[in-house]
Design a protein around this motif. Structure first.
Motif, short mmCIF file in Angstrom:
data_model
loop_
_atom_site.label_atom_id
_atom_site.label_comp_id
_atom_site.label_asym_id
_atom_site.label_seq_id
_atom_site.Cartn_x
_atom_site.Cartn_y
_atom_site.Cartn_z
N THR A 537 0.83 -1.21 0.00
CA THR A 537 0.00 0.00 0.00
C THR A 537 0.85 1.25 0.00
OG1 THR A 537 -1.75 -1.15 1.20
CG2 THR A 537 -1.81 1.25 1.23
N ASN A 550 7.69 8.28 10.11
CA ASN A 550 7.09 9.50 10.68
C ASN A 550 8.12 10.36 11.39
OD1 ASN A 550 4.55 9.03 9.68
ND2 ASN A 550 3.79 8.04 11.54
N TRP A 569 0.19 1.35 15.49
CA TRP A 569 -0.34 1.85 14.23
C TRP A 569 -1.71 1.24 13.94
CZ3 TRP A 569 4.79 0.67 11.17
CH2 TRP A 569 5.79 1.54 11.61
N ASP A 571 -5.14 1.17 10.91
CA ASP A 571 -5.57 1.44 9.54
C ASP A 571 -5.99 2.90 9.41
OD1 ASP A 571 -5.12 -1.16 8.82
OD2 ASP A 571 -7.21 -1.78 8.95
N GLY A 572 -5.48 3.55 8.36
CA GLY A 572 -5.86 4.94 8.09
C GLY A 572 -4.92 5.97 8.67
N ASP A 573 -4.01 5.57 9.57
CA ASP A 573 -3.04 6.53 10.12
C ASP A 573 -2.16 7.07 9.02
OD1 ASP A 573 -4.01 6.06 12.65
OD2 ASP A 573 -2.29 4.90 13.35
N ALA A 574 -1.83 8.35 9.09
CA ALA A 574 -0.89 8.95 8.14
C ALA A 574 0.51 8.38 8.38
CB ALA A 574 -0.87 10.47 8.29
N ASN A 576 4.66 8.50 6.82
CA ASN A 576 5.71 8.79 5.84
C ASN A 576 6.96 8.00 6.21
OD1 ASN A 576 7.78 10.73 7.23
ND2 ASN A 576 5.77 11.56 7.78
N LYS A 589 4.98 8.80 1.21
CA LYS A 589 3.87 9.18 2.08
C LYS A 589 2.62 8.38 1.71
CE LYS A 589 5.51 13.92 2.82
NZ LYS A 589 5.16 15.37 2.74
N GLY A 590 1.83 8.07 2.71
CA GLY A 590 0.59 7.33 2.45
C GLY A 590 -0.17 7.07 3.72
N LYS A 591 -1.04 6.05 3.68
CA LYS A 591 -1.87 5.68 4.82
C LYS A 591 -1.52 4.25 5.24
CE LYS A 591 -4.64 9.38 4.84
NZ LYS A 591 -4.79 10.30 5.99
#
Length: 619
Positions: A537, A550, A569, A571-574, A576, A589-591
């Motif tokens: 992902t 991060n 962590w 699901d959906g956390d920002a 990098n 960068k992603g989720k």
């Protein structure tokens, strides 16, 4: 006892007589622990003995203590033992073994002094192989002016033949530090605490934690619960911890019903600084009226609360067994020549089973999570020696090859309790379960009456059904593995493939997705492994070097921190990630998408058994 390694439960057994405080008699053992004048990270202890009529006295420090199932030799943390007569003249002291000292001219003995080193500073890591490490919740901490974890067995010894003598403990401490304990302080001053206990065995079951005041209290029926927290950076407070703990402990009390062995219970939570030389063994050790807990401060609040729910609930359920129900080996525990009981399946297994059953019973977890936990215990128990007699293992748990099977008390021990519960439910048409059995045993014995090891199975059979006795003979004393599917079928539960949460860097419990470059200490994704959802992902690739998540840099030196952080962590956390690919650094960068894994499990399938299944899980 319950140990935690990363997010995994490992793991206490209890003690006996009710620790009711008594007035100090003239011929007591008076102990003073000086927490003010700490030198070289060592604490001075002074012991004023009772009167001796023999010319020689033996002074012991514990080799082992209830709940640890290991020989830790607390005498190795003691040094400079000296003895004096009333005029201050030195008496001859000879060290006879790691934990024992012989004192000559004992009729003249007026005082013993010695220095205590703490155990937290000596810990090498959280692995199972470091057998010389004292399990942190059973250990001691000396951090002058900041924190003292007084597991009293690590500071105070006893005289051979004087184990039943009353103790008067005085602790002098800095005014800014408060000692929290299940004991009552008999000294109103701000710099000295005095505790009176009827004998050594009761005193060493009363840990005290000194730190800057951070504690809360609440009532569960007529039981007072005190929670004291030491957090080195101030990240967490007792106020943050308390609401979840209060909900949990009230649920436990509702589940237990009339069983109640104490009016005051202390939870001492020490949060370890993983960046410093500090405690590494995470989990808890129970006492009749207390639990000492050690966890890493770096844990996220939600994960910390989940771990505390499992660990502290386990320890609290020990008020059932072995505090209330126990054998002679526990009632008359020998700290230097321990004789172990055959019934760890009950002391640890029933306790661990209750710690899981009460959560589904009280709606803290759902049925699927309960079955997931049970499936995990079955899988882990089958990695142990499934043909070994559980009673024989328990009796010999301090010795090879049995001590290597100790972990199974929390896996197969709990499963033994579950199968007994199912048998009792089946034979009573759902009206009774193993909790009813424990209530009956509590009435039969209680805190001050012990049973004989060899008589327990007959008593259980008398209170339940012949099928329970047959099960105990065949699968607990005997060497026949338990056919769990047959027991689940009685409750309308069958095997199924289930989906469980995984870890971004570890598949299952054994297969890593990452490795370390030994020359650079850099963390790398393995070259040929199939990437998980977390990695695909974000667009990570095989052979990527993982430099930072991060904004925090990681390498071999703090890879443990990365694993711990990943457990927080969701699901959906920002997210990098700073990586190095083909020699060039870049940031992705992603989720977060946490990986999921398939494993063997169980689920309800037979609605014709729903009534008895509901009685089992929620009755």
């Amino acid at each position: 006892m319950k140990k935690i390694i990363l997010s995994l439960a490992f793991v206490g057994f209890l003690w006996s007589c009710s620790p009711t405080q008594t007035a100090t008699k003239q011929n007591d053992v008076a102990v003073t622990i000086d927490l003010v004048n700490v030198k070289d990270d060592k604490v001075m202890v002074t012991v004023t003995p009772p009167t001796f009529t023999n010319e020689t006295a033996t002074f012991h420090f514990p080799k082992t203590v209830p709940g640890t199932y290991s020989e830790d030799d607390y005498g190795r943390f003691i040094e400079n033992v000296k003895a004096y007569d009333a005029k201050g003249n030195a008496l001859k002291v000879a060290k006879t073994d790691e934990n024992s000292y012989s004192i000559s001219d004992a009729t003249k003995l007026a005082k013993i002094t010695y220095l205590v080193n703490d155990t937290f500073d000596t810990e090498g890591g959280a692995g199972f192989g470091e057998s010389e490490d004292v399990f942190s919740p059973a250990g001691t901490n000396i951090n002058a002016g900041v924190n003292f974890m007084l597991n009293t067995h690590g500071f105070i010894g006893y005289f051979k033949g004087k184990e039943e003598t009353p103790y008067k403990l005085t602790v002098t401490h800095p005014e800014n530090l408060v000692g929290v304990s299940a004991m009552t302080d008999a000294d109103p001053s701000a710099t000295s605490d005095v505790f009176l206990m009827p004998k050594y065995a009761n005193l060493v079951e009363m840990p005290i934690m000194y730190s800057k005041p951070d504690f809360t209290s609440f009532m569960v029926d007529d039981m007072e619960i005190i929670i004291s927290v030491y957090s080195p950076t101030g990240k967490y407070t007792a106020k943050q911890i308390t609401p979840n703990m209060e909900n949990m402990m009230k649920a436990q009390k509702r589940f237990l019903g009339p069983i109640n062995s104490t009016k005051k219970y202390a939870i001492l939570l020490y949060l370890s600084d993983m960046a410093a030389k500090d405690a590494k063994g995470f989990g808890a050790l129970e006492h009749p009226t207390s639990t000492t807990v050690v966890m890493p401060e770096m844990m996220g609040l939600e994960m910390l609360q989940e771990q505390l729910k499992d660990v502290v609930s386990h320890e609290f359920f020990h008020i059932v067994t072995p505090l209330t129900i126990h054998s002679n080996e526990i009632q008359y525990f020998d700290f230097n020549n321990p004789q172990m009981s055959e019934h760890l399946w009950m002391y640890e297994g029933v306790t661990e089973y209750f710690a899981n059953l009460f959560q589904v019973n009280q709606g803290l977890i759902d049925e699927s999570e309960f079955f997931e936990r049970i499936a995990g215990k079955i899988a882990q128990s089958r990695q142990m020696n499934d043909n070994m007699s559980f009673t024989k293992m328990s009796k010999n748990v301090l010795n090879a090859p049995y001590k290597d099977q100790y972990l199974n008390v929390y896996q197969k021990g709990a499963l033994i309790a579950m199968c007994m519960d199912i048998i009792i439910r089946e034979n009573s048409n759902g009206q009774k379960g193993i909790l009813n059995l424990m209530q009956e045993l509590a009435k039969e014995y209680g805190t001050k009456k012990a049973f004989k090891d060899e008589e327990l199975f007959a008593k259980i059979t008398e209170l339940t059904y012949p099928a329970v006795g047959e099960f105990l003979t065949q699968h607990v004393a005997g060497e026949t593995p338990i056919p769990y599917e047959q027991f689940f079928a009685k409750m309308g539960v069958t095997e199924a493939s289930i989906e469980v949460a995984g870890n971004p860097f570890l598949k299952g419990q054994t297969q890593p997705y990452i490795t370390v470059n030994p020359s650079t200490k850099e963390i790398m994704i393995l070259p040929e492994i199939e990437l998980n959802a977390f990695m695909t992902t974000l667009g990570l690739k095989n052979n990527d070097t993982l430099l930072a998540f991060n904004g925090k840099e990681y390498n071999l030196d703090n890879i443990y921190d990365l694993i711990m952080a990943s457990m927080n962590w969701k699901d959906g956390d920002a997210m990098n990630v700073k990586i190095k690919r083909d020699g060039k650094e870049q940031t992705i960068k992603g989720k977060v998408v946490m990986p999921k894994e398939k494993q063997d499990g169980y689920q309800s399938t037979d609605d014709s058994k729903k009534t008895i299944r509901e009685a089992w899980l929620r009755g």
